[in-house]
Write a protein that holds these residues in place. Structure first.
Motif, PDB file in Angstrom:
ATOM      1  N   GLN A   1       0.807  -1.208   0.000  1.00 31.26           N
ATOM      2  CA  GLN A   1       0.000   0.000   0.000  1.00 31.26           C
ATOM      3  C   GLN A   1       0.846   1.266   0.000  1.00 31.26           C
ATOM      4  N   ASP A   2       1.953   1.284   0.770  1.00 31.71           N
ATOM      5  CA  ASP A   2       2.738   2.508   0.865  1.00 31.71           C
ATOM      6  C   ASP A   2       3.347   2.886  -0.488  1.00 31.71           C
ATOM      7  N   ARG A   3       3.690   1.880  -1.302  1.00 31.56           N
ATOM      8  CA  ARG A   3       4.250   2.186  -2.620  1.00 31.56           C
ATOM      9  C   ARG A   3       3.156   2.665  -3.584  1.00 31.56           C
ATOM     10  N   GLN A   4       1.963   2.116  -3.461  1.00 33.01           N
ATOM     11  CA  GLN A   4       0.857   2.609  -4.277  1.00 33.01           C
ATOM     12  C   GLN A   4       0.515   4.049  -3.897  1.00 33.01           C
ATOM     13  N   ASP A   5       0.504   4.322  -2.602  1.00 32.40           N
ATOM     14  CA  ASP A   5       0.213   5.680  -2.140  1.00 32.40           C
ATOM     15  C   ASP A   5       1.264   6.667  -2.647  1.00 32.40           C
ATOM     16  N   ALA A   6       2.527   6.252  -2.654  1.00 32.30           N
ATOM     17  CA  ALA A   6       3.598   7.141  -3.114  1.00 32.30           C
ATOM     18  C   ALA A   6       3.413   7.506  -4.576  1.00 32.30           C
ATOM     19  N   ALA A   7       2.847   6.587  -5.358  1.00 28.33           N
ATOM     20  CA  ALA A   7       2.674   6.853  -6.784  1.00 28.33           C
ATOM     21  C   ALA A   7       1.618   7.917  -7.050  1.00 28.33           C
ATOM     22  N   ILE A   8       0.590   7.992  -6.210  1.00 29.90           N
ATOM     23  CA  ILE A   8      -0.505   8.922  -6.489  1.00 29.90           C
ATOM     24  C   ILE A   8      -0.404  10.221  -5.709  1.00 29.90           C
ATOM     25  N   LEU A   9       0.528  10.313  -4.773  1.00 27.34           N
ATOM     26  CA  LEU A   9       0.701  11.570  -4.049  1.00 27.34           C
ATOM     27  C   LEU A   9       1.342  12.619  -4.956  1.00 27.34           C
ATOM     28  N   PRO A  10       1.020  13.899  -4.759  1.00 27.91           N
ATOM     29  CA  PRO A  10       1.635  14.957  -5.573  1.00 27.91           C
ATOM     30  C   PRO A  10       3.147  14.982  -5.381  1.00 27.91           C
ATOM     31  N   SER A  11       3.846  15.369  -6.399  1.00 25.59           N
ATOM     32  CA  SER A  11       5.299  15.493  -6.299  1.00 25.59           C
ATOM     33  C   SER A  11       5.660  16.653  -5.382  1.00 25.59           C
ATOM     34  N   ARG A  12       6.764  16.507  -4.691  1.00 25.44           N
ATOM     35  CA  ARG A  12       7.215  17.600  -3.829  1.00 25.44           C
ATOM     36  C   ARG A  12       7.674  18.761  -4.708  1.00 25.44           C
ATOM     37  N   ARG A  13       7.710  19.941  -4.129  1.00 25.66           N
ATOM     38  CA  ARG A  13       8.072  21.138  -4.880  1.00 25.66           C
ATOM     39  C   ARG A  13       9.460  20.978  -5.518  1.00 25.66           C
ATOM     40  N   GLY A  14       9.542  21.301  -6.799  1.00 21.57           N
ATOM     41  CA  GLY A  14      10.804  21.228  -7.515  1.00 21.57           C
ATOM     42  C   GLY A  14      11.171  19.849  -8.020  1.00 21.57           C
ATOM     43  N   ALA A  15      10.329  18.852  -7.704  1.00 20.93           N
ATOM     44  CA  ALA A  15      10.625  17.482  -8.131  1.00 20.93           C
ATOM     45  C   ALA A  15       9.635  17.047  -9.205  1.00 20.93           C
ATOM     46  N   ARG A  16      10.006  16.002  -9.927  1.00 25.15           N
ATOM     47  CA  ARG A  16       9.133  15.440 -10.951  1.00 25.15           C
ATOM     48  C   ARG A  16       9.002  13.941 -10.719  1.00 25.15           C
ATOM     49  N   LYS A  17       7.977  13.389 -11.336  1.00 31.76           N
ATOM     50  CA  LYS A  17       7.683  11.982 -11.100  1.00 31.76           C
ATOM     51  C   LYS A  17       7.283  11.314 -12.416  1.00 31.76           C
ATOM     52  N   VAL A  18       7.752  10.084 -12.589  1.00 28.18           N
ATOM     53  CA  VAL A  18       7.295   9.223 -13.675  1.00 28.18           C
ATOM     54  C   VAL A  18       6.532   8.073 -13.021  1.00 28.18           C
ATOM     55  N   VAL A  19       5.244   7.948 -13.333  1.00 30.44           N
ATOM     56  CA  VAL A  19       4.411   6.887 -12.776  1.00 30.44           C
ATOM     57  C   VAL A  19       4.167   5.848 -13.864  1.00 30.44           C
ATOM     58  N   LEU A  20       4.622   4.633 -13.620  1.00 26.00           N
ATOM     59  CA  LEU A  20       4.428   3.521 -14.549  1.00 26.00           C
ATOM     60  C   LEU A  20       3.287   2.669 -14.014  1.00 26.00           C
ATOM     61  N   SER A  21       2.135   2.727 -14.687  1.00 20.90           N
ATOM     62  CA  SER A  21       0.922   2.097 -14.198  1.00 20.90           C
ATOM     63  C   SER A  21       0.471   0.988 -15.130  1.00 20.90           C
ATOM     64  N   GLY A  22      -0.168  -0.040 -14.571  1.00 23.18           N
ATOM     65  CA  GLY A  22      -0.707  -1.126 -15.375  1.00 23.18           C
ATOM     66  C   GLY A  22      -2.052  -0.772 -15.975  1.00 23.18           C
ATOM     67  N   PHE A  23      -2.321  -1.295 -17.161  1.00 32.33           N
ATOM     68  CA  PHE A  23      -3.631  -1.098 -17.792  1.00 32.33           C
ATOM     69  C   PHE A  23      -4.736  -1.640 -16.910  1.00 32.33           C
ATOM     70  N   HIS A  24      -4.504  -2.829 -16.350  1.00 32.02           N
ATOM     71  CA  HIS A  24      -5.554  -3.540 -15.617  1.00 32.02           C
ATOM     72  C   HIS A  24      -5.183  -3.560 -14.152  1.00 32.02           C
ATOM     73  N   ASP A  25      -5.700  -2.591 -13.397  1.00 34.75           N
ATOM     74  CA  ASP A  25      -5.468  -2.573 -11.955  1.00 34.75           C
ATOM     75  C   ASP A  25      -6.305  -3.683 -11.322  1.00 34.75           C
ATOM     76  N   GLU A  26      -5.955  -4.041 -10.088  1.00 35.30           N
ATOM     77  CA  GLU A  26      -6.730  -5.064  -9.396  1.00 35.30           C
ATOM     78  C   GLU A  26      -8.151  -4.579  -9.158  1.00 35.30           C
ATOM     79  N   THR A  27      -9.083  -5.501  -9.170  1.00 35.42           N
ATOM     80  CA  THR A  27     -10.478  -5.141  -8.957  1.00 35.42           C
ATOM     81  C   THR A  27     -10.816  -5.264  -7.489  1.00 35.42           C
ATOM     82  N   GLY A  28     -12.090  -5.058  -7.187  1.00 33.03           N
ATOM     83  CA  GLY A  28     -12.530  -5.146  -5.806  1.00 33.03           C
ATOM     84  C   GLY A  28     -12.484  -6.580  -5.300  1.00 33.03           C
ATOM     85  N   ASP A  29     -12.705  -6.737  -4.010  1.00 35.29           N
ATOM     86  CA  ASP A  29     -12.627  -8.049  -3.389  1.00 35.29           C
ATOM     87  C   ASP A  29     -13.844  -8.885  -3.752  1.00 35.29           C
ATOM     88  N   ALA A  30     -13.607 -10.132  -4.061  1.00 36.11           N
ATOM     89  CA  ALA A  30     -14.712 -11.016  -4.406  1.00 36.11           C
ATOM     90  C   ALA A  30     -15.556 -11.292  -3.176  1.00 36.11           C
TER      91      ALA A  30
END
Length: 295
Positions: free
Chosen positions: A265-294
């Motif tokens: 979870q912490d790595r997923q959260d890091a991907a969607i948080l805004p970049s810090r001031r003066g920094a940039r981010k490259v987010v590599l995301s999958g086409f098919h994210d996991e779905t909800g719980d069965a």
């Protein structure tokens, strides 16, 4: 525009997003009807602003709101965003439940859950005691869990919960057809905002060379444009390969973040948080994210 709840409380976070213009209409519809349908395009703010605005409506009478999301990542991020708007942490007024991860507390009034969890909740307690409103978000995705959950909720309302309210929200939805499922529930429509989009196409490459081609395009985007870069790839293997190809090539102010369902979870959260001031981010995301719980 600033929205005021039925008990006179102001919501200082409103007036910033398109959906805020129709929140009074949503409140009015649910004050006189058991169901409503909200059509709002992506980015309108329906997912985070509407549940908070409904929290103190008289008909809710202190009961909880359950918000259904189709994916675990969305479930956690939605709860985090609503908590941020309240200057709280997830697990206080707003919490969430996903498989193997729950943050709710004694004061939680809004629970964001994956769709399969609602099915289990209704099977465990058909009366849905303590719950006054079910919000089916992103209903246009039409998963088996969302359809089953809605059918079970309507069944419970018919048999044991005549006061249970249901709100269906979607970006791309035939509101009239869904309204018919909900006994001609009122339909509220929010307009969105449009932004210019430029499309650039590169030459087709052999699929085996795709990771190298993507890495090259990322470097070009970092050179030609400002801001962060969002890349969609088929899955985790391709994400890891492109990450490896980019390592050492990007500048020190650029971080490479991965985003797919199997990550902690912490790595997923890091991907969607805004970049810090003066920094940039490259987010590599999958086409098919996991779905909800069965269920």
């Amino acid at each position: 525009m600033r929205i005021t709840s039925a008990d006179g409380r102001n919501f200082p976070w409103t007036g910033r997003l398109p959906v805020d213009e129709v929140i009074p209409a949503v409140c009015a519809a649910l004050s006189t009807s058991l169901s409503a349908v909200l059509q709002a395009p992506p980015g309108a703010g329906k997912t985070t602003h509407v549940p908070l605005a409904l929290l103190n409506e008289p008909w809710l009478a202190g009961s909880r709101i359950i918000v259904l999301e189709p994916r675990r990542l969305a479930t956690r991020s939605v709860a985090a965003r609503m908590s941020q708007l309240l200057n709280e942490r997830a697990g206080e007024t707003v919490g969430y439940r996903v498989r193997r991860d729950t943050k709710v507390g004694p004061r939680t009034r809004i629970e964001v859950v994956t769709e399969g969890i609602l099915t289990r909740m209704i099977q465990s307690d058909p009366t849905l005691e303590g719950i006054g409103l079910l919000i089916f978000d992103e209903f246009h995705e039409r998963s088996i869990h969302a359809d089953t959950g809605l059918a079970l909720a309507l069944h419970s309302r018919t048999l044991v919960r005549p006061d249970l309210r249901i709100l269906v929200m979607s970006a791309t939805l035939d509101g009239a057809r869904v309204s018919g499922l909900l006994e001609d529930a009122p339909v509220i429509t929010s307009t969105g905002r449009t932004y210019p989009v430029e499309l650039h196409y590169s030459t087709r490459t052999d699929i085996r060379a795709m990771p190298a081609a993507v890495a090259s395009k990322v470097m070009q985007a970092l050179s030609d444009d400002d801001g962060d870069v969002l890349v969609f790839l088929p899955g985790g293997a391709e994400i890891r390969r492109v990450t490896s190809l980019l390592a050492g090539r990007v500048g020190g102010n650029v971080s490479i973040e991965q985003l797919y369902g199997d990550l902690p979870q912490d790595r997923q959260d890091a991907a969607i948080l805004p970049s810090r001031r003066g920094a940039r981010k490259v987010v590599l995301s999958g086409f098919h994210d996991e779905t909800g719980d069965a269920a």
